[in-house]
Each structure stands twice: as C-alpha cells, then as structure tokens.
Design a protein around this motif. Structure first.
Motif, PDB file in Angstrom:
ATOM      1  N   ASP A   1       0.813  -1.219   0.000  1.00 33.26           N
ATOM      2  CA  ASP A   1       0.000   0.000   0.000  1.00 33.26           C
ATOM      3  C   ASP A   1       0.846   1.269   0.000  1.00 33.26           C
ATOM      4  O   ASP A   1       0.310   2.376   0.013  1.00 33.26           O
ATOM      5  N   ASP A   2       2.167   1.119  -0.049  1.00 31.44           N
ATOM      6  CA  ASP A   2       3.060   2.267  -0.160  1.00 31.44           C
ATOM      7  C   ASP A   2       3.397   2.549  -1.623  1.00 31.44           C
ATOM      8  O   ASP A   2       3.416   3.701  -2.066  1.00 31.44           O
ATOM      9  N   THR A   3       3.626   1.477  -2.391  1.00 29.28           N
ATOM     10  CA  THR A   3       3.982   1.624  -3.803  1.00 29.28           C
ATOM     11  C   THR A   3       2.807   1.338  -4.730  1.00 29.28           C
ATOM     12  O   THR A   3       2.881   1.614  -5.929  1.00 29.28           O
ATOM     13  N   ASN A   4       1.716   0.778  -4.191  1.00 31.85           N
ATOM     14  CA  ASN A   4       0.538   0.391  -4.986  1.00 31.85           C
ATOM     15  C   ASN A   4       0.890  -0.628  -6.070  1.00 31.85           C
ATOM     16  O   ASN A   4       0.395  -0.574  -7.196  1.00 31.85           O
ATOM     17  N   ILE A   5       1.751  -1.553  -5.719  1.00 30.37           N
ATOM     18  CA  ILE A   5       2.167  -2.629  -6.615  1.00 30.37           C
ATOM     19  C   ILE A   5       1.744  -3.969  -6.010  1.00 30.37           C
ATOM     20  O   ILE A   5       1.880  -4.178  -4.795  1.00 30.37           O
ATOM     21  N   MET A   6       1.261  -4.870  -6.856  1.00 27.18           N
ATOM     22  CA  MET A   6       0.928  -6.213  -6.398  1.00 27.18           C
ATOM     23  C   MET A   6       2.219  -6.966  -6.107  1.00 27.18           C
ATOM     24  O   MET A   6       3.093  -7.061  -6.978  1.00 27.18           O
ATOM     25  N   ARG A   7       2.345  -7.464  -4.898  1.00 27.08           N
ATOM     26  CA  ARG A   7       3.577  -8.148  -4.506  1.00 27.08           C
ATOM     27  C   ARG A   7       3.518  -9.656  -4.716  1.00 27.08           C
ATOM     28  O   ARG A   7       4.491 -10.259  -5.156  1.00 27.08           O
ATOM     29  N   TYR A   8       2.377 -10.263  -4.351  1.00 32.23           N
ATOM     30  CA  TYR A   8       2.268 -11.720  -4.420  1.00 32.23           C
ATOM     31  C   TYR A   8       0.874 -12.146  -4.849  1.00 32.23           C
ATOM     32  O   TYR A   8      -0.114 -11.465  -4.556  1.00 32.23           O
ATOM     33  N   LEU A   9       0.811 -13.295  -5.492  1.00 30.27           N
ATOM     34  CA  LEU A   9      -0.428 -14.046  -5.604  1.00 30.27           C
ATOM     35  C   LEU A   9      -0.357 -15.157  -4.562  1.00 30.27           C
ATOM     36  O   LEU A   9       0.670 -15.839  -4.436  1.00 30.27           O
ATOM     37  N   VAL A  10      -1.417 -15.312  -3.798  1.00 30.67           N
ATOM     38  CA  VAL A  10      -1.500 -16.418  -2.836  1.00 30.67           C
ATOM     39  C   VAL A  10      -2.135 -17.589  -3.565  1.00 30.67           C
ATOM     40  O   VAL A  10      -3.292 -17.516  -3.998  1.00 30.67           O
ATOM     41  N   VAL A  11      -1.374 -18.659  -3.724  1.00 29.47           N
ATOM     42  CA  VAL A  11      -1.814 -19.813  -4.507  1.00 29.47           C
ATOM     43  C   VAL A  11      -2.089 -20.980  -3.573  1.00 29.47           C
ATOM     44  O   VAL A  11      -1.210 -21.397  -2.801  1.00 29.47           O
ATOM     45  N   ASP A  12      -3.319 -21.483  -3.620  1.00 23.08           N
ATOM     46  CA  ASP A  12      -3.670 -22.702  -2.901  1.00 23.08           C
ATOM     47  C   ASP A  12      -3.237 -23.868  -3.766  1.00 23.08           C
ATOM     48  O   ASP A  12      -3.762 -24.072  -4.868  1.00 23.08           O
ATOM     49  N   THR A  13      -2.270 -24.638  -3.281  1.00 25.12           N
ATOM     50  CA  THR A  13      -1.670 -25.689  -4.100  1.00 25.12           C
ATOM     51  C   THR A  13      -2.518 -26.951  -4.167  1.00 25.12           C
ATOM     52  O   THR A  13      -2.172 -27.892  -4.887  1.00 25.12           O
ATOM     53  N   GLY A  14      -3.628 -27.001  -3.416  1.00 26.87           N
ATOM     54  CA  GLY A  14      -4.570 -28.105  -3.563  1.00 26.87           C
ATOM     55  C   GLY A  14      -4.025 -29.439  -3.109  1.00 26.87           C
ATOM     56  O   GLY A  14      -3.236 -29.525  -2.168  1.00 26.87           O
ATOM     57  N   SER A  15      -4.394 -30.482  -3.814  1.00 28.14           N
ATOM     58  CA  SER A  15      -4.134 -31.852  -3.340  1.00 28.14           C
ATOM     59  C   SER A  15      -2.674 -32.268  -3.425  1.00 28.14           C
ATOM     60  O   SER A  15      -2.226 -33.117  -2.653  1.00 28.14           O
ATOM     61  N   TRP A  16      -1.900 -31.670  -4.348  1.00 25.10           N
ATOM     62  CA  TRP A  16      -0.521 -32.166  -4.501  1.00 25.10           C
ATOM     63  C   TRP A  16       0.411 -31.597  -3.435  1.00 25.10           C
ATOM     64  O   TRP A  16       1.484 -32.152  -3.184  1.00 25.10           O
ATOM     65  N   LEU A  17       0.043 -30.488  -2.784  1.00 25.50           N
ATOM     66  CA  LEU A  17       0.756 -30.002  -1.604  1.00 25.50           C
ATOM     67  C   LEU A  17      -0.323 -29.704  -0.563  1.00 25.50           C
ATOM     68  O   LEU A  17      -0.821 -28.593  -0.476  1.00 25.50           O
TER      69      LEU A  17
END
Length: 242
Positions: free
Chosen positions: A30-46
């Motif tokens: 919220d300081d640079t207004n840049i997306m830093r990460y996508l939170v990925v649900d790895t599902g059944s394989w992890l």
C-alpha cells in the motif's frame, strides 16, 4: 490489460509441467501500490499449503480458460515461501492481538476488531513493528469491504480492485456507494487513497463525499479504456497518470 482482483481469484495457476493450484488472494504494497504476491492454494498435490508467487513469474492471464501461466515448474512452486512467511498487516495484527489478550488463534473470514483501548492499540502496533512482517503488505480479500472515508464523511465500501496485469500496478478501487444494499458503483484511482486503517477497516481518500457520489457510474460489464479514464480524471479534475 486491466483485470479485476475478484475475477483473478479462482484462476488456475499453471506451472511449466502442469497445474499447480488456484489463486486465493492477492497481496499488495500500500506504499507503492504494486501487487507483490499471488497467494496460490496448491490443492491436493501439496496438502493444506498456500504459497506466495511473485507476479514477475506470471504471464498474461488467459481470459477464455481462466488460467494464469507461469515460468515456474512444480518444483519451483513447492519451494516457494508459505503465506505465513510474509503475512498481510491484518494477519500480523491478529497474531499480536491473540497474543496480547491470550486468546486462542482462529483465522476467521474478517479481522477481529481491536478493542477501544489506546494503550492496547499502542502495544499492538509496537508488537507488529518489532516483528518481521511488512507493515505495508495488504490483502485484497481483507480490503474488499472496507468503508470509504471521504474528507468529511464515510460513504459505501470497496467492492473490487482493478489491477494492470502488464505492470501489476493497482489502478482503481471499485466502490459501491451504499453500505449494505447494492447501489451505484463508481471507481476512483488507487493513487487517490491516502492510507488504509486496519483497526476500523477504512480506506481513506482525499475526495469529498459529493465527488464520489456524483462520479460517472461504473459498469463492470464494460472495459476500462482510455476514453473512460479520460472522462473520470476530467470529472475529478486530477492529472492523469499517462
């Protein structure tokens, strides 16, 4: 290319050697207004693991198949940091809060409000600052629903965030001008948000209530193009970013 974060949540994330999960959230600075990460649900394989993937590793979204291709292999994804490694500020406060009051940890769908005790709030902020978490890291899931604090009054709530998937810059907030029932939708430039406050769930903007209420109506079925942007910036009398 402009995309809604609400739309991106649920997109399938593709490794170079197969599916590797779905987008559950997006974390931004919220300081640079840049997306830093996508939170990925790895599902059944992890099993039961959510990992952080940088947008740098993401190609352009496939709008027809609702997929996000990456340059990463499944092994790269497996080695990616867990979401607990770099928590959004709301989770940092929740962690400090449960410790402060000796409450059991339970990650609900919305943050637990800080009690109205100045001393407690100061200590909580000190605990967060003393940790390793980034105080500017915000969750798109968290911010959706925040009330809009205009210069003199509150108005409506954040319904969505529009991001430029070329640069992964946050461009616009979609605001529903009513708090509970559906109302007129408008958008404002993300740069016009002065700051967010976690404890009362507000997005503060340097605009009047009248400006937001009377802004050009936003139709999510139509693309945000340069003609619409020009109309928007002209209405607010603000310099354009392009």
């Amino acid at each position: 290319m402009y995309r809604s974060t609400n739309e991106l949540k649920g997109y399938k994330v593709l490794a170079t050697d197969g599916d590797c999960g779905t987008v559950q959230d997006l974390l931004f600075d919220d300081d640079t207004n840049i997306m830093r990460y996508l939170v990925v649900d790895t599902g059944s394989w992890l099993t039961d693991r959510q990992v952080l993937v940088s947008p740098v590793a993401i190609d352009q979204p496939d709008l027809d198949s609702f997929e996000l291709p990456t340059v990463l292999s499944k092994a790269n994804i497996e080695a990616a940091p867990s979401v607990e490694t770099d928590q959004p500020v709301s989770r940092q406060y929740e962690s400090a809060l449960t410790s402060f009051y000796n409450w059991p940890v339970y990650w609900g769908s919305s943050p637990t409000p800080i009690l109205n005790r100045p001393a407690a709030t100061v200590e909580l902020k000190e605990r967060v600052a003393a940790g390793n978490g980034d105080p500017h890291l915000r969750s798109a899931n968290e911010v959706t629903g925040y009330e809009i604090q205009c210069m003199e009054d509150t108005l409506g709530h954040v319904e969505d965030i529009i991001v430029d998937t070329e640069s992964w810059s946050l461009r616009y907030l979609v605001i529903d001008t009513r708090n509970w029932l559906p109302g007129k939708k408008v958008i404002i430039a993300f740069d016009w948000v002065t700051h967010f406050t976690w404890d009362d769930r507000k997005a503060h903007v340097d605009l009047t209530r009248s400006q937001v209420e009377n802004a050009p109506e936003y139709d999510p079925r139509l693309p945000v193009n340069r003609a619409y942007e020009t109309q928007l910036y002209d209405f607010y009398g603000r310099p354009t970013y392009w």
